[in-house]
Design an enzyme around this catalytic site. Structure first.
Site, PDB file in Angstrom:
ATOM      1  N   ARG A  55     -77.388 -48.720  41.639  1.00 52.52           N
ATOM      2  CA  ARG A  55     -77.338 -49.822  42.613  1.00 52.52           C
ATOM      3  C   ARG A  55     -78.021 -51.071  42.057  1.00 52.52           C
ATOM      4  O   ARG A  55     -77.749 -52.188  42.482  1.00 52.52           O
ATOM      5  CB  ARG A  55     -77.953 -49.413  43.965  1.00 52.52           C
ATOM      6  CG  ARG A  55     -78.019 -50.573  44.963  1.00 52.52           C
ATOM      7  CD  ARG A  55     -78.177 -50.129  46.413  1.00 52.52           C
ATOM      8  NE  ARG A  55     -79.250 -49.183  46.581  1.00 52.52           N
ATOM      9  CZ  ARG A  55     -80.573 -49.502  46.606  1.00 52.52           C
ATOM     10  NH1 ARG A  55     -80.944 -50.753  46.453  1.00 52.52           N
ATOM     11  NH2 ARG A  55     -81.476 -48.568  46.774  1.00 52.52           N
ATOM     12  N   LYS A 205     -58.574 -60.841  43.464  1.00 59.57           N
ATOM     13  CA  LYS A 205     -57.375 -61.654  43.302  1.00 59.57           C
ATOM     14  C   LYS A 205     -57.014 -61.757  41.820  1.00 59.57           C
ATOM     15  O   LYS A 205     -56.766 -60.755  41.193  1.00 59.57           O
ATOM     16  CB  LYS A 205     -57.613 -63.011  43.966  1.00 59.57           C
ATOM     17  CG  LYS A 205     -58.285 -62.924  45.363  1.00 59.57           C
ATOM     18  CD  LYS A 205     -57.428 -62.268  46.422  1.00 59.57           C
ATOM     19  CE  LYS A 205     -58.179 -61.942  47.701  1.00 59.57           C
ATOM     20  NZ  LYS A 205     -58.868 -63.042  48.348  1.00 59.57           N
TER      21      LYS A 205
HETATM   22  C1  PLP Z   1     -59.965 -63.156  49.325  1.00 57.24           C
HETATM   23  C2  PLP Z   1     -60.885 -64.315  49.286  1.00 57.24           C
HETATM   24  C3  PLP Z   1     -62.249 -64.183  49.575  1.00 57.24           C
HETATM   25  C4  PLP Z   1     -62.854 -62.865  50.013  1.00 57.24           C
HETATM   26  O1  PLP Z   1     -62.809 -61.929  49.000  1.00 57.24           O
HETATM   27  P1  PLP Z   1     -62.710 -60.326  49.270  1.00 57.24           P
HETATM   28  O2  PLP Z   1     -62.562 -59.779  47.905  1.00 57.24           O
HETATM   29  O3  PLP Z   1     -61.557 -60.093  50.174  1.00 57.24           O
HETATM   30  O4  PLP Z   1     -63.992 -59.938  49.934  1.00 57.24           O
HETATM   31  C5  PLP Z   1     -63.042 -65.301  49.454  1.00 57.24           C
HETATM   32  N1  PLP Z   1     -62.536 -66.501  49.102  1.00 57.24           N
HETATM   33  C6  PLP Z   1     -61.223 -66.672  48.837  1.00 57.24           C
HETATM   34  C7  PLP Z   1     -60.723 -68.019  48.452  1.00 57.24           C
HETATM   35  C8  PLP Z   1     -60.360 -65.588  48.918  1.00 57.24           C
HETATM   36  O5  PLP Z   1     -59.056 -65.758  48.670  1.00 57.24           O
END
Ligand code: PLP
Length: 387
Positions: A55, A205
């Protein structure tokens, strides 16, 4: 238990000294052994780089962190279990009761909720500023402003904020600037080089890029990463090693993937701009985009996200959305496969007309995450869907 049982339990554990793997293995161990008390003492005094507990730090997670620091041009990085874990690690790590956050009004919904539903409860106030106000943000700082949070390009209309100008205003006032760089990716835009203090990512992403890992990251100077490290350790938001391995593997192909995302999105945006069923296209690589000049100044590519408005309003958008065959109907973004979302049914769901107008979103908008398929196939799909 017999001695044989004990033997079975311990046999073959540890790292063979003769094996030099080309990749950092998945260290799925939750804890790490010490040879003696002296080593443990050195660790506690901070004079050894030993690992103790996953952790806190883990070699596989650190491999992904090293790649992210390299990609963003930062001294250090922290990888977290989601983008939201990165956001909460940064905000809880840097702020205390009485502080104020200045936040761009066009921002990821989850970030808004952390600020207004959690930090607010702990005495940290948030003031939202419009995209226009960010053009000259100096006068908007208050005596308690500690952090300025923004993202560029924004969701879904891909408005761009001049990072260098906002970062300079923050430096002049001793305010920490944090940029959510999820949409651009570090291949297209490196906020740290433009003097931003901290970069946040939803690594879910483009960074991972294969729609199969939820992760996040923070990148910055060693000093700022050291400041937020206790928050990751104690709020517990670290990524687990198997996912960190997958993330590190994804990052290896980031540059080639993003080059293809950029080229495909540009081709799709240019196609859409010619269609009579489309009233407006939002892509920073189009001359028609309101922030094309800012984008050209600070981005080396314009990303894989494209937004467009159907001339037929909500009905037109729904008809097009439902007819798509190659673009898959899904939220999220940044994966190898092309996706389409309807902002009023996803990221901007439940907003009234006034709130939609403030976000620059209309009911006829569709958002594309343009993937790595052939651009001809993607354009053919859009052509048959736009009737
Ligand atoms: C998806 C997203 C987040 C959040 O990220 P997670 O991985 O879903 O927790 C934050 N900012 C942007 C611009 C995003 O597209």
């Amino acid at each position: 238990m017999s001695t044989r049982d004990t033997e079975i339990l311990h046999a073959g554990e540890g790292v063979p000294s003769s094996a030099t793997p080309i990749t950092t293995p998945i260290y799925s161990a939750t804890t790490f052994t010490f040879p003696n008390a002296a080593e443990l003492e050195k660790f506690q005094q901070g004079t050894s780089t030993h690992y103790i507990y996953s952790r806190y730090a883990n070699p596989t997670v650190q491999a992904a962190e090293a790649k992210l620091a390299a990609a963003e041009g930062g001294e250090a990085a922290l990888v977290t279990g989601s983008g939201m874990a990165a956001t909460s690690t940064a905000l809880f790590g840097l702020l205390q009761a009485g502080d104020e956050v200045l936040c761009a009004s066009s921002i990821y919904g989850g970030t808004v909720q952390v600020l207004t539903q959690f930090l607010d409860r702990f005495g940290v106030a948030t003031r939202f500023v419009s995209m226009e106000a960010l053009g000259d943000v100096g006068p908007h700082f208050g005596p308690k402003t500690k952090v300025l949070w923004f993202e560029t390009p924004t969701n879904p209309t891909l408005r761009c904020v001049d990072i260098a100008s906002v970062a300079a205003a923050c430096r002049a006032k001793g305010v920490i600037s944090i940029v959510d760089n999820t949409f651009a990716s570090p291949i297209n835009q490196q906020p740290l080089a433009l003097d931003a203090d901290l970069v946040m990512h939803s690594a879910t992403k483009f960074l991972n890029g294969h729609s199969d890992v939820t992760a996040g990251a923070l990148v910055g100077s060693r000093a700022i990463i050291d400041r937020v490290t206790p928050a990751r350790k104690l709020l517990g938001g670290i990524l687990e090693p198997a996912s960190a391995y997958a993330l590190a593997r994804g990052i290896k192909t980031l540059a080639v993937r993003v080059a293809r995302h950029n080229a495909n999105a540009q081709a799709v945006a240019e196609f859409l701009e010619q269609q009579k069923q489309v009233s407006r296209v939002f892509y920073p690589g189009l001359a028609s985009h309101p922030d094309a000049a800012i984008a050209r100044k600070q981005m080396s590519g314009f990303g894989g996200m494209v937004c467009f408005e159907c001339a037929g309003g909500y009905e037109g958008a729904v008809r097009t959305f439902d007819r798509l065959k190659l673009f898959q109907r899904a939220a999220s973004l940044g994966g190898v496969e092309s996706l389409c979302s309807l902002p009023v049914l996803t990221s901007q769901y439940g907003l009234d007309d006034i709130q939609l107008a403030a976000a620059g979103v209309t009911r006829g908008m569709l958002r594309l995450s343009v993937g790595l398929e052939s651009s001809t196939d993607l354009i053919d799909d859009l052509r048959q869907a736009l009737v």
